[in-house]
Design a protein around this motif. Structure first.
Motif, PDB file in Angstrom:
ATOM      1  N   LYS A   1       0.828  -1.206   0.000  1.00 47.66           N
ATOM      2  CA  LYS A   1       0.000   0.000   0.000  1.00 47.66           C
ATOM      3  C   LYS A   1       0.865   1.260   0.000  1.00 47.66           C
ATOM      4  CE  LYS A   1      -4.048  -0.194   2.389  1.00 47.66           C
ATOM      5  NZ  LYS A   1      -4.864  -0.292   3.630  1.00 47.66           N
ATOM      6  N   GLU A   2       1.968   1.196   0.751  1.00 46.82           N
ATOM      7  CA  GLU A   2       2.858   2.349   0.831  1.00 46.82           C
ATOM      8  C   GLU A   2       3.481   2.649  -0.530  1.00 46.82           C
ATOM      9  OE1 GLU A   2       6.095   3.858   4.056  1.00 46.82           O
ATOM     10  OE2 GLU A   2       6.414   1.855   3.242  1.00 46.82           O
ATOM     11  N   ARG A   3       3.906   1.615  -1.247  1.00 46.95           N
ATOM     12  CA  ARG A   3       4.485   1.811  -2.585  1.00 46.95           C
ATOM     13  C   ARG A   3       3.473   2.418  -3.551  1.00 46.95           C
ATOM     14  NH1 ARG A   3       7.171  -2.913  -1.337  1.00 46.95           N
ATOM     15  NH2 ARG A   3       5.623  -4.256  -2.283  1.00 46.95           N
ATOM     16  N   LYS A   4       2.208   2.090  -3.357  1.00 45.76           N
ATOM     17  CA  LYS A   4       1.154   2.615  -4.230  1.00 45.76           C
ATOM     18  C   LYS A   4       0.679   3.997  -3.787  1.00 45.76           C
ATOM     19  CE  LYS A   4      -0.616  -1.930  -5.531  1.00 45.76           C
ATOM     20  NZ  LYS A   4      -1.770  -2.846  -5.458  1.00 45.76           N
ATOM     21  N   GLY A   5       1.262   4.502  -2.687  1.00 43.21           N
ATOM     22  CA  GLY A   5       0.887   5.832  -2.189  1.00 43.21           C
ATOM     23  C   GLY A   5      -0.454   5.854  -1.494  1.00 43.21           C
ATOM     24  N   LYS A   6      -0.902   4.726  -0.989  1.00 45.40           N
ATOM     25  CA  LYS A   6      -2.213   4.635  -0.356  1.00 45.40           C
ATOM     26  C   LYS A   6      -2.130   4.603   1.171  1.00 45.40           C
ATOM     27  CE  LYS A   6      -4.355   2.259  -4.226  1.00 45.40           C
ATOM     28  NZ  LYS A   6      -5.131   1.098  -4.651  1.00 45.40           N
ATOM     29  N   VAL A   7      -1.052   5.173   1.709  1.00 40.79           N
ATOM     30  CA  VAL A   7      -0.851   5.181   3.156  1.00 40.79           C
ATOM     31  C   VAL A   7      -0.828   6.624   3.628  1.00 40.79           C
ATOM     32  CG1 VAL A   7       0.745   4.608   5.021  1.00 40.79           C
ATOM     33  CG2 VAL A   7       0.456   3.033   3.116  1.00 40.79           C
ATOM     34  N   SER A   8      -1.531   6.894   4.718  1.00 37.57           N
ATOM     35  CA  SER A   8      -1.479   8.235   5.299  1.00 37.57           C
ATOM     36  C   SER A   8      -1.286   8.102   6.815  1.00 37.57           C
ATOM     37  CB  SER A   8      -2.755   9.016   4.986  1.00 37.57           C
ATOM     38  OG  SER A   8      -3.880   8.350   5.520  1.00 37.57           O
ATOM     39  N   PHE A   9      -0.746   9.133   7.390  1.00 41.03           N
ATOM     40  CA  PHE A   9      -0.478   9.136   8.819  1.00 41.03           C
ATOM     41  C   PHE A   9      -1.119  10.358   9.454  1.00 41.03           C
ATOM     42  CE2 PHE A   9       3.009   6.813   6.853  1.00 41.03           C
ATOM     43  CZ  PHE A   9       3.048   5.673   7.628  1.00 41.03           C
ATOM     44  N   PHE A  10      -1.386  10.254  10.736  1.00 45.10           N
ATOM     45  CA  PHE A  10      -1.927  11.363  11.503  1.00 45.10           C
ATOM     46  C   PHE A  10      -0.979  11.661  12.654  1.00 45.10           C
ATOM     47  CE2 PHE A  10      -5.531   9.097   9.709  1.00 45.10           C
ATOM     48  CZ  PHE A  10      -6.237  10.118   9.087  1.00 45.10           C
ATOM     49  N   ALA A  11      -0.805  12.928  12.955  1.00 44.00           N
ATOM     50  CA  ALA A  11       0.018  13.318  14.095  1.00 44.00           C
ATOM     51  C   ALA A  11      -0.755  13.014  15.375  1.00 44.00           C
ATOM     52  CB  ALA A  11       0.351  14.803  14.027  1.00 44.00           C
ATOM     53  N   ALA A  12      -0.041  12.627  16.405  1.00 48.41           N
ATOM     54  CA  ALA A  12      -0.681  12.321  17.683  1.00 48.41           C
ATOM     55  C   ALA A  12      -1.467  13.522  18.199  1.00 48.41           C
ATOM     56  CB  ALA A  12       0.361  11.890  18.707  1.00 48.41           C
ATOM     57  N   GLU A  13      -0.930  14.716  17.996  1.00 48.67           N
ATOM     58  CA  GLU A  13      -1.617  15.937  18.453  1.00 48.67           C
ATOM     59  C   GLU A  13      -2.982  16.077  17.778  1.00 48.67           C
ATOM     60  OE1 GLU A  13       1.541  16.104  17.007  1.00 48.67           O
ATOM     61  OE2 GLU A  13       2.641  16.103  18.890  1.00 48.67           O
ATOM     62  N   ASP A  14      -3.044  15.749  16.483  1.00 49.35           N
ATOM     63  CA  ASP A  14      -4.308  15.850  15.755  1.00 49.35           C
ATOM     64  C   ASP A  14      -5.325  14.838  16.270  1.00 49.35           C
ATOM     65  OD1 ASP A  14      -3.238  17.873  14.216  1.00 49.35           O
ATOM     66  OD2 ASP A  14      -2.686  16.539  12.561  1.00 49.35           O
ATOM     67  N   ILE A  15      -4.865  13.670  16.584  1.00 53.24           N
ATOM     68  CA  ILE A  15      -5.767  12.627  17.109  1.00 53.24           C
ATOM     69  C   ILE A  15      -6.307  13.055  18.464  1.00 53.24           C
ATOM     70  CG2 ILE A  15      -5.900  10.250  17.950  1.00 53.24           C
ATOM     71  CD1 ILE A  15      -3.776   9.566  15.781  1.00 53.24           C
ATOM     72  N   LEU A  16      -5.437  13.543  19.325  1.00 48.65           N
ATOM     73  CA  LEU A  16      -5.849  13.949  20.671  1.00 48.65           C
ATOM     74  C   LEU A  16      -6.720  15.208  20.638  1.00 48.65           C
ATOM     75  CD1 LEU A  16      -2.529  13.305  22.604  1.00 48.65           C
ATOM     76  CD2 LEU A  16      -4.615  11.926  22.640  1.00 48.65           C
ATOM     77  N   LYS A  17      -6.465  16.083  19.675  1.00 51.26           N
ATOM     78  CA  LYS A  17      -7.242  17.317  19.549  1.00 51.26           C
ATOM     79  C   LYS A  17      -8.697  17.016  19.212  1.00 51.26           C
ATOM     80  CE  LYS A  17      -5.550  19.823  16.443  1.00 51.26           C
ATOM     81  NZ  LYS A  17      -5.023  20.679  15.384  1.00 51.26           N
ATOM     82  N   ASN A  18      -8.960  15.967  18.460  1.00 51.67           N
ATOM     83  CA  ASN A  18     -10.301  15.627  18.001  1.00 51.67           C
ATOM     84  C   ASN A  18     -11.037  14.683  18.952  1.00 51.67           C
ATOM     85  OD1 ASN A  18     -10.140  17.185  15.655  1.00 51.67           O
ATOM     86  ND2 ASN A  18      -8.961  15.588  14.649  1.00 51.67           N
ATOM     87  N   ARG A  19     -10.564  14.541  20.149  1.00 58.17           N
ATOM     88  CA  ARG A  19     -11.217  13.640  21.110  1.00 58.17           C
ATOM     89  C   ARG A  19     -12.493  14.200  21.612  1.00 58.17           C
ATOM     90  NH1 ARG A  19      -7.459  11.499  25.633  1.00 58.17           N
ATOM     91  NH2 ARG A  19      -8.971   9.914  25.877  1.00 58.17           N
TER      92      ARG A  19
END
Length: 72
Positions: free
Chosen positions: A54-72
């Motif tokens: 998936k990573e080679r195909k560009g189908k992987v994304s990541f989220f910053a921990a701050e963004d995850i915690l901000k949206n709680r």
């Protein structure tokens, strides 16, 4: 429940005995644990291969921990 017989040479028997004594486990339990550990390794490798594909195909994304915690 399945029952199997395993043939060990002298060195393998010595290793199994040493592990049995070290971990305070019977030999059967050690063989079962080893089997499950190997299976887990195979499943982990499969997951890694899928991720890398998936990573080679560009189908992987990541989220910053701050963004995850901000949206709680």
């Amino acid at each position: 429940m399945g029952v199997i017989s395993i043939r060990l040479n002298k060195e393998e028997e010595k290793i199994l005995k040493k592990l049995s004594e070290h971990f305070h486990e019977d030999k059967s339990a050690l063989v079962k644990k080893s089997l499950l550990d190997l299976y887990e390794n195979v499943m982990d490798l499969d997951a890694i291969k899928k991720f890398e594909t998936k990573e080679r195909k560009g189908k992987v994304s990541f989220f910053a921990a701050e963004d995850i915690l901000k949206n709680r």
